[in-house]
Design a protein around this motif. Structure first.
Motif, PDB file in Angstrom:
ATOM      1  N   GLU B 545      50.101  35.542  43.117  1.00  0.00           N
ATOM      2  CA  GLU B 545      49.443  34.947  41.805  1.00  0.00           C
ATOM      3  C   GLU B 545      48.524  33.750  42.274  1.00  0.00           C
ATOM      4  OE1 GLU B 545      48.865  35.643  38.730  1.00  0.00           O
ATOM      5  OE2 GLU B 545      49.955  37.461  39.427  1.00  0.00           O
ATOM      6  N   ASP B 548      43.704  34.936  44.033  1.00  0.00           N
ATOM      7  CA  ASP B 548      43.020  36.295  43.359  1.00  0.00           C
ATOM      8  C   ASP B 548      42.189  37.162  44.454  1.00  0.00           C
ATOM      9  OD1 ASP B 548      43.918  36.453  41.098  1.00  0.00           O
ATOM     10  OD2 ASP B 548      42.604  34.857  40.354  1.00  0.00           O
ATOM     11  N   HIS B 582      40.292  44.379  39.445  1.00  0.00           N
ATOM     12  CA  HIS B 582      40.832  43.459  38.360  1.00  0.00           C
ATOM     13  C   HIS B 582      40.814  42.121  38.937  1.00  0.00           C
ATOM     14  CE1 HIS B 582      42.776  41.890  35.096  1.00  0.00           C
ATOM     15  NE2 HIS B 582      43.694  41.288  35.566  1.00  0.00           N
ATOM     16  N   ARG B 583      41.415  42.132  40.196  1.00  0.00           N
ATOM     17  CA  ARG B 583      41.603  40.693  40.938  1.00  0.00           C
ATOM     18  C   ARG B 583      40.108  40.278  41.214  1.00  0.00           C
ATOM     19  NH1 ARG B 583      47.360  39.800  41.481  1.00  0.00           N
ATOM     20  NH2 ARG B 583      46.977  37.916  42.110  1.00  0.00           N
ATOM     21  N   SER B 585      37.479  40.529  39.892  1.00  0.00           N
ATOM     22  CA  SER B 585      36.851  40.141  38.971  1.00  0.00           C
ATOM     23  C   SER B 585      37.420  38.538  38.678  1.00  0.00           C
ATOM     24  CB  SER B 585      36.547  40.798  37.847  1.00  0.00           C
ATOM     25  OG  SER B 585      37.837  41.033  36.961  1.00  0.00           O
ATOM     26  N   LYS B 586      38.698  38.518  38.475  1.00  0.00           N
ATOM     27  CA  LYS B 586      39.174  37.247  38.382  1.00  0.00           C
ATOM     28  C   LYS B 586      38.969  36.185  39.309  1.00  0.00           C
ATOM     29  CE  LYS B 586      43.762  36.937  37.173  1.00  0.00           C
ATOM     30  NZ  LYS B 586      45.065  37.338  37.159  1.00  0.00           N
TER      31      LYS B 586
END
Lengths: 139, 1435
Positions: B545, B548, B582-583, B585-586
């Motif tokens: 976590e 990213d 997804h990561r 974009s995070k």
């Protein structure tokens, strides 16, 4: 009974997916989709020599927290996946096996329909009815 | 993992290189600055040594050092950050590095093939979508650069490894040597060297600075005199160099001459710029970060506090700030100037360097490495080795023993619990364990991996036994790496070392940076060994976590691992790609995120995993939109919406809103043309086109003709029927011949009509197009402002005019477009919208598409719905062709011209209105309505005709007929002549010309005609179709004629049932003979006609009573001439279910020639005579009463089965003339017309309805009904496989033959005879024989014959015939011959005289008799009725 029943074509695209809590459809799609990897592993593990006498029923593919996923591969590499609620302990291997056999028979009937194009999504009402019979009845 | 440029060995080697620090005097810095570089940067491209070096290991073995690279960096004294994780600045830098490198095609690379795995492999051609997929794949491999490398990952890795902070537990990135650089232009260079040397010593040993860490206490110092050849005095430099050699030895110093070029680079001269690849990306970042750095520079004193900001590898390249303020080089001016300088720095490097200078630098580095660095390392290794070996004997066992027994008494810091918990132990720098490690690192750096491995292994054991987790992990890691790098590979790669190291770093030391480095190395090694699944597991484990970006990159690499496995795991690849996306974009790496999703998309596209596909498409859409690639976004969203979506309604609504939003922004950018919308679907095939005005239903009392309208469903049977009617009308207009070019006119085109022809539309008449929309979504769509798009080619001009935006200048517009302003709301179902075009010019019109506003129905009332305008093409594909073999084997479609009408010059347009048109009639009821024809166009029309399915239902009155209720009033019938003898109608003609004044209807004119209607004979509901045909008064148009359709439903209820029979009257009425002879009629045989009339009306309340007012006859040969009414004085009135019998005598009259028939009115007494021939009665009669059997045959066939006309009926004219004679003898061609009046009460008003019924009598003795009798169920026509036998010759039946001769006995009714006087009484009797037949008949009268009937008892004995008992006579046709006879009686009494038997035969034999031998058989004739005679005895 089953919460999700799926028929996957040889090329790994779905011919038929039906799940009972429809609001969580994506999750079941995901479950079925991931199970294909396991199915593939199991098939390749069986080896080529055994391919002829291979048992079509693959058994429990993998258990998740909520569900158990069972697999079955026909000789033409069409995969059947049945997802069962984990809490349902009454279902034993034999019942799952018979469910698959029923599914296979019904699917064979679908394939025998001269108006069915192999590779198209299954839309047979008879098949649908048979699947509904195997699904959990949600009021 | 993706393919890398470097091999694994190279990569690992390059990750760990000897570090060399640079200390530079101010003047020297100035010299290098000329090239836009500082000294370290100047050296960087040449840091890889091309030649091979050698080193001697402690055992004096020569070890080659290949391909060595050294790292030269400026000394940077800023403190290192906490080692556990990366600083925010570092993270930002890594992010920038990653985002700066994009796949080569940038965004267009929507599809990048993943690895060398052919995603196509698992597909089979049987899949329906295969071909499309195949196509995209081939496109992709041909057009896009086939790449599977991930340069952004390599860049990230490189930056990451460079930014690794130096730590205590390993020495690999500690400085081994220090270059002291002084310019030759310095006043006293040697002094400067001293200063620098002291500075270095101060940095290393004062303890003030923690950051630049030094490998060995006595760092190698290498003195470099930098000489600027363009400026300085070369001799002086040489002198200084000599001095230096004296002082530091020839191996410890160097004279580097650079800047040979004085003039700036000429355009023609191409000097390679080796710096750019090293500095380019850094400079990009520098431009952004230099301002911040400047702040540091200007406030050097407190820069330490804000050191975090600039703490990234670039900073190493920056002039050392902080304590080394004297060396700090700052471009003059403010931050802006600095930025400018930085930008300039990005431009060119090494402007003042020639290729010779490049060689000098390369030489210098070679010299430095081989003469200075390698010997220095060699010396140190040997030293360390000696130390260790000397200590080995006791230390190895002793240490371990003591450690074992005294449990960590050795480790001083062990008591500090917290330290242990974080990074384990801290050793003092001189600890022997660290010495081993140090030696191992040195060996590793000079590529002596075998020795390094053994040292690491030893160190690892020591650290582990000391529970020094961090140290142990480091040793484990390096042990594994060096084991891997050993060329001979005596031992397998210890993967578990790496796993332990990673776990220790991560869990034990909480040092993610090191764990990541370890994982990167390990994954690379595993990959090189083909252990992709292990590598993937490792990489996936490293995702967490906290970062990213790292997670995203590692997941992406893991995905690549999956696809590169021996059995490529495509789904895992796709799944991890999505996770990586997804990561990404995070982490704010939008482009990379988009790329990942696109890659995953190729796995899922069109595979049927619709939910997954939708998700990916949605994300792609969003990302594309944020990246300002709205086209891609629109495309992606379109996919979601148009494919059969299985999403829920709310989800679809969200998709739709998003799509509209994106779409709006796209369309706002491109104003040029209306974009195509994917929603809703248009069912092109269901499009209907209607030419003409919309129908006006009624105007006041007027009822408009029901023309074709779009509201009607297409009905094949109806269409055929209308087509036939039109054909009939056209045929009648062309004198019975249908022209070859005849085409039925079609007003409304749909998928079933014949659309091969170009439809013709008339100028100034609207064209209505009904477009059928289907909403595939579960949410409603709102369409508004629909309009048609079209192109128009005027007939003579070739340039097409485009029209899609309806403009206001209607005058110039060839076509005006009626907008449909109303909103059309679609909810899943099909909805049709009608759009109207009004052509103003003549030419070719092509309807191209529909433009409309699309909006979603707002969920809340507050939100304004998004509205986008777009269009869709309207292309209709014709039906699939199936005529030829090619058509059958391939899929080819015909043309469909529905949307390409030809606008023709004005044509007349007629409207038809009906007035007082009834809806319910009694059977046979005659009523009057009015029909009005209006020409609403600007062109005169002519040739008005009407064709109907029920031609006997109506007839037209003349123009100007006044509305009189009486049927005998002024309205003249339309029949050709009002004479009593009228020419028979050509009953086949169903098309009737409508009498117009002058035959032409002028523009705007209207004509009203009375229309007589007669209720159908059969009760029930009748559908009656009218087809009005008219032509333009001007000849030569494209459209030859126009038609107008009308259909009505008439409900007929029962009125009267008329049943008529005829029987030959036995009495030739003598009293009429004289008169009739005058008329020339033969009255030898009269007929009695009985007419039974029954009121069969069901509604007793409505219809009071029927009055028979007249009975007329119509025949060629017969006429009614006497009414034998049993109740003469009574009115013939019939109340409900009452029945009356009327009796008439009919007489044969002279046959009329040709087709003429005579209507003889015969009136019921007491009633006024109606001249039947002057009323529509005759019309109706002739229309519906086919009296001639041949015509009936033809007519019956003509209307319903035209084909059967040729086959002929079964009714053939027997064999020869005799049969004909026999037949005509029984024939009775007589039509009875019964006119009635009905008194009907309706709404308390009494109405008088009139009507007429027809009965056709054809055969004597047979009943004929006005109501068609229920026909027996038609037999199924059997399939016949053999030709029919010719119908057998119908023989005249015995019954028929028995009526050839009519006999009558004439005798006195009573006869008195004195039996007393004379025993015998002879009475003369005359037998009158009349030949009914039209041929000569031989008659045999046999008097001997007794009555056979048993009941005729001979009570008083018999009488006898006297004289000849048998007579033979020949009777000419229709001859009446008397035969005198004598009867003899013995007693008085009553006798029946009709005992003579009469036999008759034709003098010419019938055909059958001929066949049977030519003997004519005599047939017994019907006995006459009993003839009683009373014989009285005279007294």
């Amino acid at each position: 009974m089953a919460v999700c029943i799926a028929v996957i074509a040889k090329e790994n695209y779905p011919l038929y997916i039906r799940s009972v809590p429809t609001q969580n459809e994506l999750k079941f799609h995901y479950t079925v989709h991931t199970s294909l990897d396991v199915v593939e592993e199991k098939i390749s593990a069986a080896g080529k020599a055994m391919a002829d006498q291979r048992e079509l029923y693959l058994g429990l593919l993998y258990p998740t927290e909520d569900y158990k996923v069972y697999g079955y591969v026909t000789n033409s590499k069409v995969k059947f996946v049945i997802v069962v609620d984990s809490s349902n302990t009454s279902l034993r291997d034999n019942e799952i096996r018979s469910m698959f056999r029923k599914l296979h028979n019904s699917f064979t009937d679908v394939m025998c329909n001269p108006f069915y194009n192999p590779g198209d999504p299954v839309q047979s009402k008879v098949f649908e009815g048979m699947v509904s019979g195997m699904m959990v009845q949600v009021s | 993992m993706a393919q890398c440029v470097q091999s694994v060995q190279e990569f690992i080697q390059d990750s760990f290189v000897p570090m060399v620090a640079v200390l530079c005097s101010e003047d020297a810095e100035k010299v290098t600055r000329k090239n836009n570089l500082n000294f370290a940067e100047l050296l960087r491209p040449f840091c890889r040594l091309t030649s091979e070096g050698h080193i001697r290991d402690p055992n004096n073995q020569v070890q080659p050092v290949k391909n060595l690279r050294i790292s030269v960096n400026n000394v940077c004294t800023r403190p290192a950050p906490a080692t556990g994780s990366l600083s925010p600045a570092q993270r930002r830098l890594l992010g920038e590095v990653v985002s700066s490198i994009q796949p080569p095609e940038g965004v267009t690379a929507n599809i990048i093939t993943a690895g060398d795995h052919d995603l196509n492999r698992s597909l089979k051609a049987s899949a329906p979508w295969y071909s499309a997929w195949r196509q995209t794949l081939s496109e992709l491999s041909s057009s896009h650069h086939y790449t599977a490398t991930t340069p952004w990952f390599e860049a990230y890795r490189e930056s990451f490894l460079q930014s690794m902070p130096a730590s205590d537990h390993e020495f690999l990135n500690h400085y081994l040597a220090c270059l002291l650089v002084v310019s030759s232009s310095e006043a006293v260079p040697v002094e400067q060297f001293l200063k620098l040397s002291q500075e270095q010593h101060r940095i290393q040993h004062s303890g003030d600075y923690t950051n630049p860490r030094w490998f060995i206490p006595n760092t190698l110092k290498y003195y470099v005199l930098l000489h600027d050849t363009s400026q300085g005095d070369e001799q002086r430099a040489d002198a200084v160099y000599e001095d230096m050699k004296q002082r530091y030895g020839s191996q410890g110093c160097y004279l580097l001459k650079i800047n040979s070029r004085t003039s700036p680079t000429g355009a023609d001269e191409q000097i390679p710029d080796p710096w750019s690849q090293y500095l380019h990306k850094n400079n990009l970042l520098k431009a952004n970060s230099v301002v911040a750095e400047n702040d540091i520079g200007s406030s050097e004193v407190d820069s330490q506090d804000s050191a975090d900001k600039g703490d990234h590898p670039l900073q190493l390249d920056c002039p050392p700030s902080g304590g080394l303020d004297s060396l700090g080089v700052l471009p003059p001016g403010g931050p802006t100037a600095a930025r400018a300088a930085a930008l300039a720095a990005a431009g060119t490097h090494g402007d003042c360097l020639t290729l010779n200078d490049h060689d000098h630098i390369r030489q210098f580095l070679q010299e430095f490495t081989f003469r200075g660095l390698l010997p220095h390392i060699e010396k140190n290794i040997r030293q360390l080795n000696d130390q260790l070996v000397s200590r080995k004997g006791l230390s190895r066992s002793l240490f371990s023993a003591t450690k074992k027994w005294f449990g960590g008494g050795k480790a001083p810091e062990k008591s500090i619990a917290e330290l242990k918990s974080t990074s384990g132990l801290l050793y003092p720098p001189e600890a022997p364990e660290l010495q081993i490690r140090k030696m191992a690192d040195l060996c590793f750096l000079v590529q002596h991996y075998e020795l390094a491995y053994s040292c690491y292994h030893t160190a690892k054991k020591d650290f582990l036994s000391d529970q020094a987790l961090l140290y142990a992990a480091g040793a484990l890691e390096m042990a594994a790496v060096s084991a891997f790098l050993q060329a001979g590979a005596p031992r397998p790669y210890p993967a578990h070392y790496m796993d332990t190291a990673i776990q220790t770093y991560r869990d034990g030391c909480k040092n993610m940076v090191l764990a990541e480095r370890c994982a990167l190395l390990s994954a690379e090694v595993l990959k090189s060994q083909g252990k992709y699944s292990d590598a993937a597991t490792l990489l996936i484990k490293m995702t967490s976590e906290d970062s990213d970006l790292r997670s995203a990159l590692l997941l992406e690499q893991a995905a690549h691992c999956f696809i590169n496995m021996r059995n490529p795991m495509v789904r895992k690849f796709a799944f991890h790609m999505i996770l990586a996306g997804h990561r990404f974009s995070k982490a704010g790496q939008k482009r990379h995120a988009l790329r990942c999703y696109c890659q995953a998309m190729q796995v899922y596209r069109a595979r049927g995993w619709s939910l997954a596909e939708d998700h990916i498409n949605f994300t792609i859409g969003r990302q594309s939109f944020t990246l300002r690639q709205p086209d891609n976004a629109v495309e992606a969203f379109r996919h979601i919406l148009t494919n059969d979506s299985q999403q829920t309604a709310t989800q679809q609504g969200a998709f739709l809103r998003e799509y509209l939003y994106v779409y709006k922004s796209v369309s706002a950018e491109s104003e040029a043309s209306l974009p195509k919308l994917p929603l809703p679907c248009i069912h092109a095939a269901a499009t209907r086109v209607y030419f003409g005005h919309e129908r006006r239903l009624a105007e006041g009392e007027k009822q408009a003709a029901t023309n074709v309208s779009l509201d009607q469903e297409y009905d094949q049977e109806q269409a055929v029927m209308w087509c036939q009617l039109e054909e009939q009308a056209v045929a009648s207009a062309h004198r019975g011949v249908v022209p070859a070019a005849f085409q039925p006119s079609q007003c409304c085109l749909n998928s079933q009509t014949d659309n091969l022809r170009t439809p013709l539309a008339v100028v100034e008449e609207p064209i209505i197009v009904e477009v059928t929309f289907q909403n595939p979504l579960k949410v409603s769509l709102l369409l508004s402002d629909l309009s048609l798009q079209w192109s128009f080619t005027p007939r003579d001009l070739s340039s097409p005019q485009q029209g899609d935006l309806p403009s206001d200048e209607a005058s110039g517009e060839p076509i005006t477009n009626d907008k449909v302003g109303s909103l059309v709301q679609l909810y899943i179902t099909l909805t049709a919208a009608r759009l109207k075009l009004l052509p103003h010019m003549i030419g070719q019109l092509n309807i191209l598409g529909v433009a409309y506003n699309l909006a979603s129905v707002p969920s809340e009332e507050s939100s304004q719905p998004l509205v986008v305008r777009g269009q869709q093409d309207l292309e209709i594909r014709g039906p699939r062709l199936n005529s030829t073999k090619e058509d059958k084997t391939s899929v080819s479609h015909g043309q469909d011209q529905r949307l390409h009408p030809l606008i023709t010059p004005p044509m007349p347009l007629m409207e038809v209105f009906f007035l007082q048109f009834p809806t319910a009639l009694l059977c046979g009821e005659i009523t009057k309505a009015y029909v009005e024809f209006c020409n609403v166009s600007g062109v005169a029309l002519r040739g008005l005709r009407v064709a109907s399915t029920h031609p006997h239902f109506f007839t037209f009155g003349g123009v100007g007929g006044t509305s009189s209720s009486s049927s005998s009033a002024a309205s003249t019938p339309l029949s050709p002549t009002s004479a009593e003898v009228c020419s028979a109608y050509h009953t086949l003609a169903v098309a009737v010309e409508i009498p117009l004044e002058g035959g032409v209807l002028r523009p705007g004119q209207s004509a009203q005609l009375p229309l007589w209607l007669r209720g159908p004979d059969q009760e029930g509901v009748h559908e009656i179709n009218f087809l009005f045909y008219y032509e333009s008064a001007e000849k030569g148009g494209r459209i030859s004629h126009r038609v107008l359709r009308h259909n009505v439903f008439i409900c007929a209820s029962r009125s009267l049932s008329v049943c008529a029979t005829a029987c030959p009257s036995s009495v030739p009425s003598a009293d009429h003979r004289g008169r009739d002879a005058e008329d020339g009629d033969h009255l030898n045989d009269g007929m009695l006609v009985f007419v039974d009339v029954e009121n069969v009306n069901m509604s007793e309340a409505g219809v009071r009573e029927f009055h028979i007012i007249q009975v007329s006859s119509c025949s060629r040969q017969w006429r009614l001439h006497k009414c034998i009414n049993p109740y003469k004085d009574k009115d013939c009135k019939l109340t409900s279910r009452e029945r009356a019998k009327l009796c008439f005598r009919a007489a044969r009259c002279k046959p009329l020639k040709g087709n003429h028939r005579r209507i003889t009115p015969f009136l019921i007494p007491l009633l006024r005579q109606i001249v039947s021939s002057t009323t529509p009665c005759a019309d109706f009669f002739f229309r519906c009463c086919p009296s001639d059997p041949v015509k009936k045959e033809g007519r019956a066939g003509g209307l319903s089965h035209p084909s059967s006309r040729t086959t002929g009926g079964h009714w053939t004219w027997g064999g020869g003339p005799i049969e004909a004679v026999v037949r005509t003898c029984n024939e009775l061609d007589l039509n009875i017309i019964v006119l009635w009046k009905a008194y009907v009460v309706e709404d308390n008003k009494q109405l008088i309805l009139e009507g007429q019924l027809h009965v056709t009598l054809q055969t004597v003795g047979k009943e004929a009904f006005s109501l068609p009798q229920k026909e027996e169920a038609q037999e199924m026509v059997l399939l016949k496989f053999k030709p029919d036998l010719p119908p057998p010759v119908i023989q005249p039946s015995v019954e028929q033959l028995s009526t050839l001769i009519k006999t009558n006995l004439h005798y006195p009714e009573t006869y008195s005879h004195p039996f007393v006087h004379e025993r015998l009484c002879v009475v003369p009797v005359t037998l009158t024989m009349s030949n009914c037949a039209l041929a000569e008949v031989e008659v045999l009268i046999d008097l001997r014959h007794k009555t056979i009937s048993p009941d005729s008892t001979e009570v008083h004995g018999t009488f006898t015939w006297l004289g000849q008992t048998q007579y033979r006579r020949r009777l000419r046709p229709q001859e009446v011959a008397p035969l005198p006879l004598r009867a003899c009686f013995l007693h008085a009494g009553v006798y029946n005289l009709s005992t003579p038997r009469v036999f008759a035969k034709f003098t010419t034999p019938t055909r059958k008799e001929e066949e049977e031998g030519g003997v004519a058989v005599e047939t017994s004739q019907q006995a006459a009725s009993p003839a009683l005679i009373i014989i009285t005895s005279q007294a």
